[in-house]
Design a protein around this motif. Structure first.
Motif, mmCIF file in Angstrom:
data_model
loop_
_atom_site.group_PDB
_atom_site.id
_atom_site.type_symbol
_atom_site.label_atom_id
_atom_site.label_comp_id
_atom_site.label_asym_id
_atom_site.label_seq_id
_atom_site.Cartn_x
_atom_site.Cartn_y
_atom_site.Cartn_z
ATOM 1 N N ILE A 197 0.837 -1.198 0.000
ATOM 2 C CA ILE A 197 0.000 0.000 0.000
ATOM 3 C C ILE A 197 0.873 1.250 0.000
ATOM 4 C CG2 ILE A 197 -1.921 -1.158 1.143
ATOM 5 C CD1 ILE A 197 -1.019 0.165 3.761
ATOM 6 N N ASP A 198 0.239 2.403 -0.287
ATOM 7 C CA ASP A 198 0.996 3.647 -0.477
ATOM 8 C C ASP A 198 1.167 4.470 0.791
ATOM 9 O OD1 ASP A 198 -1.611 4.398 -0.141
ATOM 10 O OD2 ASP A 198 -1.669 5.799 -1.827
ATOM 11 N N LYS A 199 1.041 3.867 1.958
ATOM 12 C CA LYS A 199 1.275 4.573 3.221
ATOM 13 C C LYS A 199 2.266 3.764 4.062
ATOM 14 C CE LYS A 199 -1.670 7.896 2.464
ATOM 15 N NZ LYS A 199 -2.988 7.939 3.087
ATOM 16 N N GLY A 200 3.124 4.485 4.822
ATOM 17 C CA GLY A 200 4.128 3.806 5.618
ATOM 18 C C GLY A 200 4.371 4.489 6.954
ATOM 19 N N LYS A 201 5.612 4.444 7.398
ATOM 20 C CA LYS A 201 5.964 5.005 8.705
ATOM 21 C C LYS A 201 5.593 6.480 8.798
ATOM 22 C CE LYS A 201 9.947 1.949 9.443
ATOM 23 N NZ LYS A 201 11.432 1.897 9.594
ATOM 24 N N LYS A 202 5.766 7.182 7.692
ATOM 25 C CA LYS A 202 5.492 8.620 7.685
ATOM 26 C C LYS A 202 4.034 8.899 8.026
ATOM 27 C CE LYS A 202 6.436 12.716 4.888
ATOM 28 N NZ LYS A 202 6.935 13.227 3.586
ATOM 29 N N SER A 203 3.147 7.957 7.716
ATOM 30 C CA SER A 203 1.706 8.119 8.003
ATOM 31 C C SER A 203 1.306 7.503 9.335
ATOM 32 C CB SER A 203 0.886 7.477 6.875
ATOM 33 O OG SER A 203 1.181 8.073 5.635
ATOM 34 N N GLY A 204 2.288 6.992 10.081
ATOM 35 C CA GLY A 204 1.995 6.419 11.395
ATOM 36 C C GLY A 204 1.696 4.939 11.379
ATOM 37 N N ILE A 205 1.968 4.255 10.286
ATOM 38 C CA ILE A 205 1.688 2.820 10.196
ATOM 39 C C ILE A 205 2.848 2.026 10.788
ATOM 40 C CG2 ILE A 205 1.309 0.899 8.591
ATOM 41 C CD1 ILE A 205 -0.140 2.828 6.773
ATOM 42 N N LYS A 206 2.497 0.993 11.549
ATOM 43 C CA LYS A 206 3.487 0.138 12.203
ATOM 44 C C LYS A 206 3.152 -1.327 11.946
ATOM 45 C CE LYS A 206 4.107 3.475 15.972
ATOM 46 N NZ LYS A 206 4.005 3.681 17.445
ATOM 47 N N PRO A 207 4.128 -2.212 12.081
ATOM 48 C CA PRO A 207 3.855 -3.647 11.935
ATOM 49 C C PRO A 207 2.785 -4.121 12.907
ATOM 50 C CG PRO A 207 6.209 -3.246 11.864
ATOM 51 C CD PRO A 207 5.566 -1.942 12.252
ATOM 52 N N ASP A 208 2.021 -5.131 12.480
ATOM 53 C CA ASP A 208 0.956 -5.792 13.262
ATOM 54 C C ASP A 208 -0.351 -5.002 13.309
ATOM 55 O OD1 ASP A 208 2.289 -8.153 13.829
ATOM 56 O OD2 ASP A 208 3.255 -7.311 15.614
ATOM 57 N N MET A 209 -0.405 -3.868 12.642
ATOM 58 C CA MET A 209 -1.693 -3.167 12.577
ATOM 59 C C MET A 209 -2.644 -3.931 11.656
ATOM 60 S SD MET A 209 -0.864 0.919 12.396
ATOM 61 C CE MET A 209 -0.304 1.819 13.847
ATOM 62 N N ALA A 210 -3.918 -3.925 12.021
ATOM 63 C CA ALA A 210 -4.935 -4.607 11.206
ATOM 64 C C ALA A 210 -5.226 -3.798 9.948
ATOM 65 C CB ALA A 210 -6.208 -4.777 12.017
ATOM 66 N N VAL A 211 -5.599 -4.514 8.887
ATOM 67 C CA VAL A 211 -5.938 -3.877 7.611
ATOM 68 C C VAL A 211 -7.321 -4.367 7.199
ATOM 69 C CG1 VAL A 211 -5.291 -3.530 5.204
ATOM 70 C CG2 VAL A 211 -3.514 -3.791 6.949
#
Length: 287
Positions: free
Chosen positions: A137-151
């Motif tokens: 997906i086009d969002k990452g750490k900069k958007s506050g996403i971290k491993p183990d988050m639900a999608v």
């Protein structure tokens, strides 16, 4: 003497002109009958005109047909281009309608996400060697996403974040063959029945909910399955699917429920990554 001949020629020319004019005037009068010389002249002229007119009409008709054929060819080319444009626009319209419906459903879902913070994202690719297991997906750490988050999609849970970069994230889908991809869940019956989503049947296209007590007769087909939140990672209440079938495990010590997923794993473009607002407990069943 020369002047005489010149005058004589002039006189003959004038007499000839007078006779010609007289004949023309005579021929132009309205008469019922015409003289034989006039008839002869008219017949000769008419025959000559017919000899010239027929080929001329055919040639003119040929070039007219060629021009009309060329115009028809040009119009057909224009019509084909328009038909292609119409087909392209119809396809784009279908895609836009689908995308619009997904976004509308996602917005409606976003309003009900009270226990966690949603982050809107778009699927940009799928891992070629794991087409049915992972997406990017086009969002990452900069958007506050971290491993183990639900999608999730607007339909329900599809997977979890397994790695991130500054601008992108890799999602492992619930349809993955990874046996460690587990989700704590519960079946909504008269009293909740808890278990783990741990596996996916590719043939039946259903999730496997394992370790259900064998004496649980209250599990019925059509009951909803949601995340329990007991693992400490996924928020509680995310829609997973519905019970489709109950079978005993190979040892007869527990039951396994086949869960029909609410979400489509192979045909979606927009997702939401959800971060829990509060973490309750340190015990993690999802890995």
């Amino acid at each position: 003497m020369p002047h005489f001949f010149l005058n004589k020629r002039l006189i003959i020319l004038l007499i000839g002109i007078i006779i010609l004019v007289s004949l023309i005037g005579f021929s132009l009068r309205d008469r019922d009958n015409i003289s034989r010389p006039e008839q002869f002249v008219k017949d000769v002229v008419g025959f000559g005109q017919s000899l010239v007119a027929k080929p001329a009409h055919k040639i003119a008709g040929f070039f007219g047909d060629m021009k009309e054929l060329q115009n028809t060819y040009t119009e057909n080319k224009k019509l084909k281009v328009r038909l292609e444009d119409v087909a392209r626009l119809e396809k784009e319209n279908v895609e836009l309608k689908k995308e619009n419906a997904e976004l509308r459903e996602a917005l409606d879902k976003k309003e009900s996400l009270r226990d966690f913070t949603p982050i809107q994202a778009t699927v940009i690719s799928r891992t070629p060697d794991r087409w049915y297991e992972r997406i990017i997906i086009d969002k990452g750490k900069k958007s506050g996403i971290k491993p183990d988050m639900a999608v999730i999609t607007s339909k329900g849970l599809v997977g979890r974040v397994i790695s991130t970069s500054e601008m992108t994230s890799t999602i492992e889908l619930l349809s993955s063959d990874n046996t460690k991809n587990r989700v704590a869940a519960f079946i909504q019956a008269k009293s909740s029945v808890h278990g783990l989503i741990a596996g996916y049947d590719r043939d039946k296209k259903m999730l496997l909910m394992k370790d259900l007590p064998i004496d649980e007769e209250k599990i019925k087909k059509g009951q909803s399955v949601k995340t329990s939140g007991l693992g400490g990672i996924f928020p509680k209440g995310l829609d997973i699917g519905t019970v489709e079938e109950i079978v005993l495990d190979q040892f007869g010590l527990s039951q396994t429920a086949y869960i029909k997923p609410s979400a489509e794993f192979y045909d979606f473009e927009h997702v939401m990554v959800v971060a829990r607002s509060m973490h309750t407990g340190d015990n993690k069943e999802e890995e």
